[in-house]
Design a protein around this motif. Structure first.
Motif, PDB file in Angstrom:
ATOM      1  N   VAL A 137       0.735  -1.236   0.051  1.00  0.00           N
ATOM      2  CA  VAL A 137      -0.064   0.066   0.196  1.00  0.00           C
ATOM      3  C   VAL A 137       0.715   1.282  -0.081  1.00  0.00           C
ATOM      4  N   GLY A 138       1.892   1.216   1.017  1.00  0.00           N
ATOM      5  CA  GLY A 138       2.795   2.391   1.032  1.00  0.00           C
ATOM      6  C   GLY A 138       3.607   2.743  -0.372  1.00  0.00           C
ATOM      7  N   ILE A 139       4.084   1.677  -0.956  1.00  0.00           N
ATOM      8  CA  ILE A 139       4.501   1.983  -2.300  1.00  0.00           C
ATOM      9  C   ILE A 139       3.869   2.305  -3.354  1.00  0.00           C
ATOM     10  N   ALA A 140       2.683   1.559  -3.618  1.00  0.00           N
ATOM     11  CA  ALA A 140       1.752   1.941  -4.689  1.00  0.00           C
ATOM     12  C   ALA A 140       1.147   3.260  -4.410  1.00  0.00           C
ATOM     13  N   ILE A 141       0.832   3.824  -3.218  1.00  0.00           N
ATOM     14  CA  ILE A 141       0.232   5.202  -3.133  1.00  0.00           C
ATOM     15  C   ILE A 141       1.174   6.074  -3.395  1.00  0.00           C
ATOM     16  N   THR A 142       2.459   5.773  -2.657  1.00  0.00           N
ATOM     17  CA  THR A 142       3.535   6.931  -3.036  1.00  0.00           C
ATOM     18  C   THR A 142       3.742   6.943  -4.583  1.00  0.00           C
ATOM     19  N   VAL A 143       3.921   5.874  -5.354  1.00  0.00           N
ATOM     20  CA  VAL A 143       4.231   6.083  -6.613  1.00  0.00           C
ATOM     21  C   VAL A 143       2.950   6.737  -7.459  1.00  0.00           C
ATOM     22  N   ALA A 144       1.830   6.345  -7.213  1.00  0.00           N
ATOM     23  CA  ALA A 144       0.549   6.942  -7.630  1.00  0.00           C
ATOM     24  C   ALA A 144       0.486   8.501  -7.350  1.00  0.00           C
ATOM     25  N   VAL A 145       0.616   8.919  -6.321  1.00  0.00           N
ATOM     26  CA  VAL A 145       0.597  10.219  -5.713  1.00  0.00           C
ATOM     27  C   VAL A 145       1.596  11.224  -6.482  1.00  0.00           C
ATOM     28  N   TYR A 146       2.668  10.629  -6.184  1.00  0.00           N
ATOM     29  CA  TYR A 146       3.923  11.587  -6.801  1.00  0.00           C
ATOM     30  C   TYR A 146       4.114  11.538  -8.410  1.00  0.00           C
ATOM     31  N   GLY A 147       3.634  10.253  -8.904  1.00  0.00           N
ATOM     32  CA  GLY A 147       3.521  10.316 -10.321  1.00  0.00           C
ATOM     33  C   GLY A 147       2.685  11.197 -10.755  1.00  0.00           C
ATOM     34  N   ALA A 148       1.439  11.160 -10.192  1.00  0.00           N
ATOM     35  CA  ALA A 148       0.278  12.249 -10.438  1.00  0.00           C
ATOM     36  C   ALA A 148       0.585  13.771 -10.478  1.00  0.00           C
ATOM     37  N   VAL A 149       1.516  13.852  -9.272  1.00  0.00           N
ATOM     38  CA  VAL A 149       2.065  15.251  -8.903  1.00  0.00           C
ATOM     39  C   VAL A 149       2.968  15.552 -10.190  1.00  0.00           C
ATOM     40  N   ALA A 150       3.922  14.768 -10.507  1.00  0.00           N
ATOM     41  CA  ALA A 150       4.819  14.976 -11.585  1.00  0.00           C
ATOM     42  C   ALA A 150       4.088  15.377 -12.941  1.00  0.00           C
ATOM     43  N   LEU A 151       3.015  14.583 -13.343  1.00  0.00           N
ATOM     44  CA  LEU A 151       2.335  14.907 -14.377  1.00  0.00           C
ATOM     45  C   LEU A 151       1.498  16.232 -14.294  1.00  0.00           C
ATOM     46  N   ILE A 152       1.000  16.686 -13.114  1.00  0.00           N
ATOM     47  CA  ILE A 152       0.060  17.814 -13.018  1.00  0.00           C
ATOM     48  C   ILE A 152       1.165  19.004 -13.236  1.00  0.00           C
ATOM     49  N   VAL A 153       2.231  18.863 -12.469  1.00  0.00           N
ATOM     50  CA  VAL A 153       3.307  19.936 -12.440  1.00  0.00           C
ATOM     51  C   VAL A 153       3.898  20.235 -13.610  1.00  0.00           C
ATOM     52  N   LYS A 154       4.090  19.293 -14.539  1.00  0.00           N
ATOM     53  CA  LYS A 154       4.784  19.416 -15.820  1.00  0.00           C
ATOM     54  C   LYS A 154       3.718  19.571 -17.032  1.00  0.00           C
ATOM     55  N   MET A 155       2.514  19.563 -16.529  1.00  0.00           N
ATOM     56  CA  MET A 155       1.328  19.556 -17.555  1.00  0.00           C
ATOM     57  C   MET A 155       1.399  20.943 -18.436  1.00  0.00           C
ATOM     58  N   ASP A 156       1.627  22.028 -17.754  1.00  0.00           N
ATOM     59  CA  ASP A 156       1.556  23.231 -18.611  1.00  0.00           C
ATOM     60  C   ASP A 156       2.900  23.328 -19.405  1.00  0.00           C
ATOM     61  N   ASP A 157       3.844  22.742 -18.950  1.00  0.00           N
ATOM     62  CA  ASP A 157       5.127  22.680 -20.027  1.00  0.00           C
ATOM     63  C   ASP A 157       5.055  21.769 -21.221  1.00  0.00           C
TER      64      ASP A 157
END
Length: 325
Positions: free
Chosen positions: A178-198
């Motif tokens: 759970v810890g690994i999966a949630i971390t990958v999902a959350v910060y993967g989504a955050v990375a995508l969100i942050v770079k979406m404007d670029d």
């Protein structure tokens, strides 16, 4: 020959047990992750603010370092600590959940209060002052990891509370998954969100087709809207999850069962009256009322946190004294 067949039969039996264990871990992890979804949404909504104002080249490295800190929080610190509590002091799990739920209520209510009554915040103003970029980056990363620790603690405690397997090794495995999966999902989504404007800027400038360039412009224009929506959803999730945790804890500990039972009674009556999609209606009514309860609890905690806990914390740690000189 019979010995070989017996050995193969034993190997097949072991393989079946292993496969069943993998299925059990996957099922338990999915159940635990779903239970913690509200906190996960808030985690994903909170994190992008920690990379705003930095050079685009620094955004992904910052997210990477925060994600590593999040994994350390979950796997190295929280997982063994929670398993020790579960083994030697299981009665502490529910109060810890309630404490985390109360914190979520407070955070959510504070966001609502600031949205309704915007006012200057000395710490926010200080953050806006020019600083050494490297030092500012370190401060932002440290702050993000501290915030993640609280949210991760809530996620892992919620996950542990719904694991039905009594074996400590299975519990540890499920928590790790759970810890690994949630971390990958959350910060993967955050990375995508942050770079979406670029990504949008690149498509708008370099796209060969008109539709591609239009998509790029749409992404650039849509990012502020998406971030605002995420902020609202994250706040609602904090209040909903926090309120549910506190009320359920009061019911489980037999301190005050009336609010939890009343909300579920209302939800069942509304679902029966609607007659359609009763499961969804019951869930939506329950979540809405839990959110209202969370807002009430959090609002009541704001003066406690700002007038009592914060001054005590400053007195103990010495932080904030220099600002007054």
């Amino acid at each position: 020959m019979s010995g070989l067949l017996a050995l193969l039969d034993d190997v097949a039996a072991i393989a079946k047990v292993a496969a069943a264990s993998v299925d059990d871990v996957a099922a338990a992890a999915a159940k635990a992750g779903a239970k913690a979804a509200g906190v996960v949404i808030d985690d994903a909504a909170v994190t992008p603010k920690y990379v705003t104002g930095f050079s685009p080249k620094r955004e992904l490295p910052i997210i990477w370092r925060i994600s590593l800190g999040s994994l350390r929080n979950k796997i190295i610190i929280l997982l063994p600590a929670l398993l020790l509590l579960q083994t030697f002091l299981p009665a502490a799990i529910t109060p810890l959940l309630m404490l985390g739920g109360a914190y979520l209520c407070f955070e959510g209510a504070e966001k609502v209060f600031h949205a309704l009554f915007p006012h200057a915040d000395a710490e926010v103003t200080a953050d806006m002052d020019p600083k050494d970029p490297a030092r500012l980056e370190e401060e932002k990363i440290a702050g993000a990891i501290k915030t993640d620790f609280i949210l991760s603690g809530e996620i892992m405690t919620i996950a542990l509370s719904v694991i039905e397997e009594p074996n400590i090794w299975m519990q540890g495995t499920v928590l790790a998954v759970v810890g690994i999966a949630i971390t990958v999902a959350v910060y993967g989504a955050v990375a995508l969100i942050v770079k979406m404007d670029d990504i949008g800027l690149h498509l708008a400038a370099e796209g060969r087709l008109g539709a591609t360039r239009s998509l790029g412009r749409g992404l650039v224009k849509g990012m502020p809207v998406l971030l605002r929506v995420l902020s609202v959803v994250g706040t609602a999730a904090m209040l909903w999850v926090g309120g549910n945790i506190v009320l359920h804890g009061l019911e489980v500990t037999h301190l005050w069962a009336w609010p939890y039972e009343t909300i579920h009674h209302i939800a069942e009556n509304v679902a029966a009256a609607v007659g359609q999609a009763q499961g969804f209606v019951a869930w939506a009514v329950t979540a809405a009322l839990d959110g209202v309860a969370g807002l009430i609890i959090g609002t009541a905690l704001i003066p406690v946190a700002t007038r009592i806990i914060a001054p005590l914390w400053r007195a103990v740690t010495g932080k904030g004294k220099a600002a007054g000189h």
